[in-house]
Design a protein around this motif. Sequence first.
Motif, PDB file in Angstrom:
ATOM      1  N   PHE A  37      27.645  41.289 110.849  1.00  0.00           N
ATOM      2  CA  PHE A  37      26.706  42.092 111.639  1.00  0.00           C
ATOM      3  C   PHE A  37      25.303  41.487 111.685  1.00  0.00           C
ATOM      4  O   PHE A  37      24.332  42.198 111.965  1.00  0.00           O
ATOM      5  CB  PHE A  37      26.635  43.509 111.058  1.00  0.00           C
ATOM      6  CG  PHE A  37      27.969  44.171 110.904  1.00  0.00           C
ATOM      7  CD1 PHE A  37      28.742  44.494 112.004  1.00  0.00           C
ATOM      8  CD2 PHE A  37      28.471  44.472 109.643  1.00  0.00           C
ATOM      9  CE1 PHE A  37      29.981  45.105 111.863  1.00  0.00           C
ATOM     10  CE2 PHE A  37      29.703  45.079 109.487  1.00  0.00           C
ATOM     11  CZ  PHE A  37      30.469  45.398 110.599  1.00  0.00           C
ATOM     12  N   MET A  38      25.175  40.196 111.417  1.00  0.00           N
ATOM     13  CA  MET A  38      23.845  39.605 111.318  1.00  0.00           C
ATOM     14  C   MET A  38      23.077  39.670 112.647  1.00  0.00           C
ATOM     15  O   MET A  38      21.877  39.977 112.666  1.00  0.00           O
ATOM     16  CB  MET A  38      23.947  38.165 110.833  1.00  0.00           C
ATOM     17  CG  MET A  38      24.339  38.061 109.364  1.00  0.00           C
ATOM     18  SD  MET A  38      23.102  38.817 108.284  1.00  0.00           S
ATOM     19  CE  MET A  38      21.819  37.571 108.347  1.00  0.00           C
ATOM     20  N   LYS A  39      23.727  39.380 113.743  1.00  0.00           N
ATOM     21  CA  LYS A  39      23.026  39.438 115.028  1.00  0.00           C
ATOM     22  C   LYS A  39      22.588  40.862 115.333  1.00  0.00           C
ATOM     23  O   LYS A  39      21.459  41.102 115.793  1.00  0.00           O
ATOM     24  CB  LYS A  39      23.930  38.909 116.149  1.00  0.00           C
ATOM     25  CG  LYS A  39      23.230  38.827 117.492  1.00  0.00           C
ATOM     26  CD  LYS A  39      24.130  38.203 118.562  1.00  0.00           C
ATOM     27  CE  LYS A  39      23.410  38.123 119.906  1.00  0.00           C
ATOM     28  NZ  LYS A  39      24.287  37.538 120.959  1.00  0.00           N
ATOM     29  N   ALA A  40      23.460  41.823 115.048  1.00  0.00           N
ATOM     30  CA  ALA A  40      23.144  43.223 115.330  1.00  0.00           C
ATOM     31  C   ALA A  40      22.010  43.738 114.458  1.00  0.00           C
ATOM     32  O   ALA A  40      21.209  44.575 114.893  1.00  0.00           O
ATOM     33  CB  ALA A  40      24.389  44.087 115.134  1.00  0.00           C
ATOM     34  N   LEU A  41      21.926  43.246 113.221  1.00  0.00           N
ATOM     35  CA  LEU A  41      20.921  43.721 112.278  1.00  0.00           C
ATOM     36  C   LEU A  41      19.606  42.933 112.356  1.00  0.00           C
ATOM     37  O   LEU A  41      18.564  43.436 111.920  1.00  0.00           O
ATOM     38  CB  LEU A  41      21.457  43.640 110.849  1.00  0.00           C
ATOM     39  CG  LEU A  41      22.549  44.643 110.469  1.00  0.00           C
ATOM     40  CD1 LEU A  41      23.180  44.258 109.134  1.00  0.00           C
ATOM     41  CD2 LEU A  41      21.982  46.054 110.400  1.00  0.00           C
ATOM     42  N   CYS A  42      19.671  41.722 112.892  1.00  0.00           N
ATOM     43  CA  CYS A  42      18.494  40.835 112.851  1.00  0.00           C
ATOM     44  C   CYS A  42      17.921  40.482 114.217  1.00  0.00           C
ATOM     45  O   CYS A  42      16.772  40.024 114.292  1.00  0.00           O
ATOM     46  CB  CYS A  42      18.845  39.530 112.134  1.00  0.00           C
ATOM     47  SG  CYS A  42      19.431  39.745 110.451  1.00  0.00           S
ATOM     48  N   VAL A  43      18.707  40.674 115.271  1.00  0.00           N
ATOM     49  CA  VAL A  43      18.262  40.223 116.595  1.00  0.00           C
ATOM     50  C   VAL A  43      18.265  41.363 117.613  1.00  0.00           C
ATOM     51  O   VAL A  43      17.227  41.707 118.189  1.00  0.00           O
ATOM     52  CB  VAL A  43      19.137  39.055 117.105  1.00  0.00           C
ATOM     53  CG1 VAL A  43      18.654  38.593 118.486  1.00  0.00           C
ATOM     54  CG2 VAL A  43      19.127  37.904 116.119  1.00  0.00           C
TER      55      VAL A  43
END
Length: 293
Positions: free
Chosen positions: A11-17
């Motif tokens: 979920f890095m893109k959802a949480l960071c971008v």
Amino acid sequence: MPKLAVFPKAFMKALCVTGEMTLDEWIDLASALEIDGLEWYAGFLGMEDSRNWTRYRSRVSDAGLEIPMMCCSPDFTHPDAAFRKEQIRKQKQWIDMTHALGGRYCRVLSGQRRPELSLDEGVKLAADSIRECLEYAKTLGITLILENHYKDDFWKFPEFAQKAAVFCQLVEAIDDPYFGVNYDPSNNFLAGEDPLALLEKVKYRVKTMHASDRYLVGGTIDDLRKMEDNSEGYASVLRHGEIGKGLNDYDAIFTTLRSVGFDSWISIEDGVDGMDQLKRSVDFVNRKIGQYW
């Protein structure tokens, strides 16, 4: 006995971008797993505002979990001194963040493997920068952990200390109880090396661990080598996979860690296929912890 954390690799893109997932939603999802903590990431949306730090610490604590580890990616091998000074400033801010969240471990890296950089110059730049950060970290009781890393999601070049020989040279250059290794066995495969051989060399310096597995899709290690330079992030043939189903020998890894009395945090870096896969990885690592400790 080691404690288990998870990192939201899926979920890095959802949480960071994009903000498509909030940290509160991630905490709710993760707290349903059989874990003890959450590895935090300095680039989560909202973390630039220090007023949020204590709120998220309380939010995670209310879910019955800890935030033991901070994942961040300083770049200390840049030839420009002003750039390195700014990276040191950022690292100190991430150390502050770790402390405010109740964590004990904050990651450092060497930096990018820029083509013009010699081995000795790169080790010196990274070691000098880490030492400056370390002096500050010690005042807050924070341990800096150097990961045998592959490549940050937003870097152009792979890790300067990707190869075991370079990594060990950098580790040996900094002898301090508040400095050690975050061991990630998968990254050695990407360097074309044996993760068990590296573990044997640094086993007494391991402070924390990433439990991960990797696999290649539609390509080979040689293809990966050709793709990894001159573009941000991971090469297209590389994937994170379910723990226990890749190339890593977790029986051998945990046998070695148990033999040196390791009892710190293991954080799962899982694949990109959602919570069901993450739960299977958690179950696998919990079984192995129970088996070896």
